[in-house]
Design a protein around this motif. Structure first.
Motif, PDB file in Angstrom:
ATOM      1  N   ASP A   1       5.263  12.145  -2.730  1.00 28.47           N
ATOM      2  CA  ASP A   1       4.140  11.136  -2.666  1.00 28.47           C
ATOM      3  C   ASP A   1       3.502  11.107  -3.873  1.00 28.47           C
ATOM      4  O   ASP A   1       2.369  11.944  -4.009  1.00 28.47           O
ATOM      5  CB  ASP A   1       3.298  11.577  -1.339  1.00 28.47           C
TER       6      ASP A   1
ATOM      7  N   CYS B   1       2.040   4.119  -6.222  1.00 29.04           N
ATOM      8  CA  CYS B   1       1.311   3.011  -5.918  1.00 29.04           C
ATOM      9  C   CYS B   1       0.076   2.690  -6.803  1.00 29.04           C
ATOM     10  O   CYS B   1       0.377   2.072  -7.729  1.00 29.04           O
ATOM     11  CB  CYS B   1       0.676   3.298  -4.459  1.00 29.04           C
ATOM     12  N   LYS B   2      -1.012   3.375  -6.605  1.00 27.28           N
ATOM     13  CA  LYS B   2      -2.234   3.105  -7.333  1.00 27.28           C
ATOM     14  C   LYS B   2      -2.103   2.685  -8.647  1.00 27.28           C
ATOM     15  O   LYS B   2      -2.566   1.430  -8.971  1.00 27.28           O
ATOM     16  CB  LYS B   2      -2.989   4.594  -7.413  1.00 27.28           C
TER      17      LYS B   2
ATOM     18  N   ASN C   1       0.945  -1.391   0.001  1.00 27.35           N
ATOM     19  CA  ASN C   1      -0.105  -0.015   0.010  1.00 27.35           C
ATOM     20  C   ASN C   1       1.001   1.208  -0.051  1.00 27.35           C
ATOM     21  O   ASN C   1       2.017   1.278   0.222  1.00 27.35           O
ATOM     22  CB  ASN C   1      -0.810   0.020   1.071  1.00 27.35           C
ATOM     23  N   GLY C   2       0.266   2.273  -0.489  1.00 32.73           N
ATOM     24  CA  GLY C   2       0.916   3.584  -0.434  1.00 32.73           C
ATOM     25  C   GLY C   2       1.352   3.955   0.966  1.00 32.73           C
ATOM     26  O   GLY C   2       2.658   4.514   1.121  1.00 32.73           O
ATOM     27  N   ALA C   3       0.685   3.763   2.078  1.00 35.21           N
ATOM     28  CA  ALA C   3       0.974   4.336   3.291  1.00 35.21           C
ATOM     29  C   ALA C   3       2.369   3.273   3.997  1.00 35.21           C
ATOM     30  O   ALA C   3       3.054   3.878   4.686  1.00 35.21           O
ATOM     31  CB  ALA C   3      -0.027   3.758   4.366  1.00 35.21           C
TER      32      ALA C   3
ATOM     33  N   HIS D   1      -4.629  17.500  -3.740  1.00 37.55           N
ATOM     34  CA  HIS D   1      -6.031  17.020  -4.149  1.00 37.55           C
ATOM     35  C   HIS D   1      -6.853  16.339  -2.939  1.00 37.55           C
ATOM     36  O   HIS D   1      -7.095  15.484  -2.730  1.00 37.55           O
ATOM     37  CB  HIS D   1      -5.805  15.980  -5.079  1.00 37.55           C
TER      38      HIS D   1
ATOM     39  N   VAL E   1       1.658   8.581  -4.757  1.00 36.65           N
ATOM     40  CA  VAL E   1       0.959   7.457  -4.710  1.00 36.65           C
ATOM     41  C   VAL E   1      -0.280   7.606  -5.741  1.00 36.65           C
ATOM     42  O   VAL E   1      -0.680   6.632  -6.504  1.00 36.65           O
ATOM     43  CB  VAL E   1       0.647   7.358  -3.450  1.00 36.65           C
ATOM     44  N   ARG E   2      -0.872   8.647  -5.738  1.00 36.52           N
ATOM     45  CA  ARG E   2      -2.189   9.048  -6.653  1.00 36.52           C
ATOM     46  C   ARG E   2      -1.752   9.281  -8.006  1.00 36.52           C
ATOM     47  O   ARG E   2      -2.586   8.962  -8.953  1.00 36.52           O
ATOM     48  CB  ARG E   2      -2.827  10.129  -5.944  1.00 36.52           C
TER      49      ARG E   2
ATOM     50  N   TYR F   1      -3.175  13.837   2.042  1.00 35.68           N
ATOM     51  CA  TYR F   1      -3.642  12.493   2.507  1.00 35.68           C
ATOM     52  C   TYR F   1      -2.188  11.843   2.289  1.00 35.68           C
ATOM     53  O   TYR F   1      -1.565  11.676   0.739  1.00 35.68           O
ATOM     54  CB  TYR F   1      -4.717  11.851   1.703  1.00 35.68           C
ATOM     55  N   HIS F   2      -1.750  10.851   3.074  1.00 39.16           N
ATOM     56  CA  HIS F   2      -0.477  10.080   2.821  1.00 39.16           C
ATOM     57  C   HIS F   2      -0.651   8.784   3.542  1.00 39.16           C
ATOM     58  O   HIS F   2       0.230   7.886   3.512  1.00 39.16           O
ATOM     59  CB  HIS F   2       0.659  10.730   3.600  1.00 39.16           C
ATOM     60  N   GLY F   3      -2.161   8.406   3.841  1.00 42.02           N
ATOM     61  CA  GLY F   3      -2.313   7.157   4.379  1.00 42.02           C
ATOM     62  C   GLY F   3      -3.118   7.287   5.700  1.00 42.02           C
ATOM     63  O   GLY F   3      -3.310   8.216   6.283  1.00 42.02           O
TER      64      GLY F   3
END
Ligand SMILES: Cc1ncc(COP(=O)(O)O)c(C=O)c1O
Length: 431
Positions: free
Chosen positions: A254, A281-282, A141-143, A223, A256-257, A169-171
């Motif tokens: 980050d 991640c995603k 996972n991203g977190a 975001h 991730v998104r 948001y970072h998790g």
């Protein structure tokens, strides 16, 4: 209870166009299952997919299957999907090249005692694609990796403090979760936040904690939920780069998104950030569970000292999926395709707002757009608009940015806009 219709079979991968559902859509099966879930699962559905934050009964609660840019819910309704699983679905559900690669790896086994050669190949693929990256590590996972990179920054610098953007948001880990339950003040003792794009606030924090700041963690653009997306100003990016350099602070991006949606080589290049560490991640494995962090050579010894592992982290199938996904992203220049499709969608959406006399506000890059009703501080009217869209078979989220996938075609975008035209006709907004 309405019988669920088979819209297409994922086993044979034969897509069919969605049926035109009579209004209003029926979510009876979703709601019945949610009531069962509430008996045995805290909150019924928890986290960001909770129905608690949307209009009751206006959206499905459970998905059954997906193909391309469409998915089917438990009641047999199909949707053109503009949330894409909150981001992982980059190439569309059931992308044949990705699924073939994952299936072939899975057929040889799962979660071995050791990594497989796929891990090395994937690290090499990331190092080859991401200009500043000299090494890569993997998790689920991203977190897992936003938290690990924070530890790497502390290990490398010997400093405690982390700066982060307010509301980013970072998790779900204690240092960064947006939730309130289960926290103690010490969890955030060394975390300091500042408003996105606020150069003066960032400079003040660097001055206040001189010599104590291990890392500055950023997202490529801002975001947050329940707010417009915000692109970074060139002055902000320049300040982040300069302050990190001057203070010996590591810059952690980050991604991730956004990663691989805005650029084939990571989003830092789009806005001009100079990260030392990035997290993906995603989109990286088109829905298969995998996250990655990459970093500069100088950080490799520190990275090797921060313990990193998990029960499933050597599993080869998601790594095979990631290798296939990265190859398609590069071969087909997916970010350019997403930007063009997103532009078409947002332009058409705004034109519909004008046609129907509903002032709208669009924000974010076209590949990850967000459109809401203007002058709607409670987001109620945006919820009503999204509920009307869902009733017409177009899945939009009222308070989270959207995602375009490479499985959307121009025809899908145009069909979605046609359906939205009807949604606007049926819309009655609270005053
Ligand atoms: C920017 C960003 N960072 C980190 C995370 C956390 O990732 P995960 O939910 O996989 O732990 C997310 C998830 O939405 C995210 O959007």
């Amino acid at each position: 209870m309405r019988e669920a219709k088979v819209i297409y079979s994922v086993r044979t991968c034969v897509p069919l166009p969605p049926s035109r559902e009579p209004l209003p859509l029926n979510f009876a099966n979703s709601q019945a299952l949610f009531r069962r879930a509430a008996e045995v699962i805290p909150g019924g559905i928890y986290g960001h997919t909770t129905p608690a934050a949307t209009l009751p009964g206006a959206t499905p609660y459970y998905a059954v299957e997906g193909f391309g840019c469409r998915y089917r819910d438990l009641d047999g309704n199909t949707f053109i999907d503009f949330l894409c699983g909150y981001g992982p679905m980059l190439l569309g559900y059931h992308h044949p090249e990705v699924e073939d690669a994952a299936t072939a790896a899975r057929a040889r086994g799962a979660a071995f005692n050791h990594p497989t050669p796929l891990m090395v190949e994937l690290a090499e693929a990331l190092v080859a694609r991401i200009d500043f990256a000299d090494w890569a590590v993997f998790a689920k996972n991203g977190a897992d990796l936003t938290s690990w990179t924070v530890m790497v920054a502390r290990e490398y610098t010997g400093r405690p403090k982390i700066l982060k953007i307010r509301g980013a948001y970072h998790g779900t880990h204690a240092w960064c979760t947006l939730g309130h339950g289960g926290l103690i003040p010490e969890d955030r003792a060394h975390i300091h936040d500042f408003p996105f794009n606020d150069v003066a606030a960032l400079e003040t924090l660097f001055a206040l904690h001189r010599g104590r700041i291990a890392g500055l963690i950023l997202t490529p653009f801002h975001h947050p939920a329940f707010a417009d997306s915000e692109l970074p100003s060139p002055a902000f990016v320049a300040a982040c780069n300069r302050l990190c350099r001057e203070h010996g602070t590591l810059q952690i991006l980050d991604d991730v998104r956004c990663g691989f949606r805005l650029s084939t080589g990571g989003s830092h290049s789009v806005y001009g950030y100079t990260p030392d560490l990035s997290i993906y991640c995603k989109a990286i494995a088109n829905g298969h569970p995998l996250s990655a962090a990459v970093g500069r050579a100088a950080l490799k010894p520190a990275a090797s000292r921060v313990f990193l592992t998990g029960s499933y982290w050597n599993d080869p199938a998601p790594m095979a999926a990631a290798l296939a996904t990265l190859a398609v992203i590069e071969r087909d220049n997916i970010p350019a395709r997403l930007a063009a499709l997103g532009e078409r969608f947002v332009t058409g959406f705004l034109a519909l707002g004008e046609k129907h006399g509903v002032p709208l506000r669009a924000s974010g890059p076209p590949a990850m757009p967000y459109v809401r009703v203007a002058d709607d501080p409670s987001f109620i009217r945006t919820q009503q608009l999204c509920a009307a869209a869902v009733a017409e078979g177009v899945f939009l989220h009222p308070h989270h940015n959207w995602f375009i996938s490479a499985a959307h075609t121009e025809a899908d975008i145009d069909e979605a806009l046609q359906r939205l035209d009807t949604a606007f006709l049926n819309l009655s907004l609270s005053s």
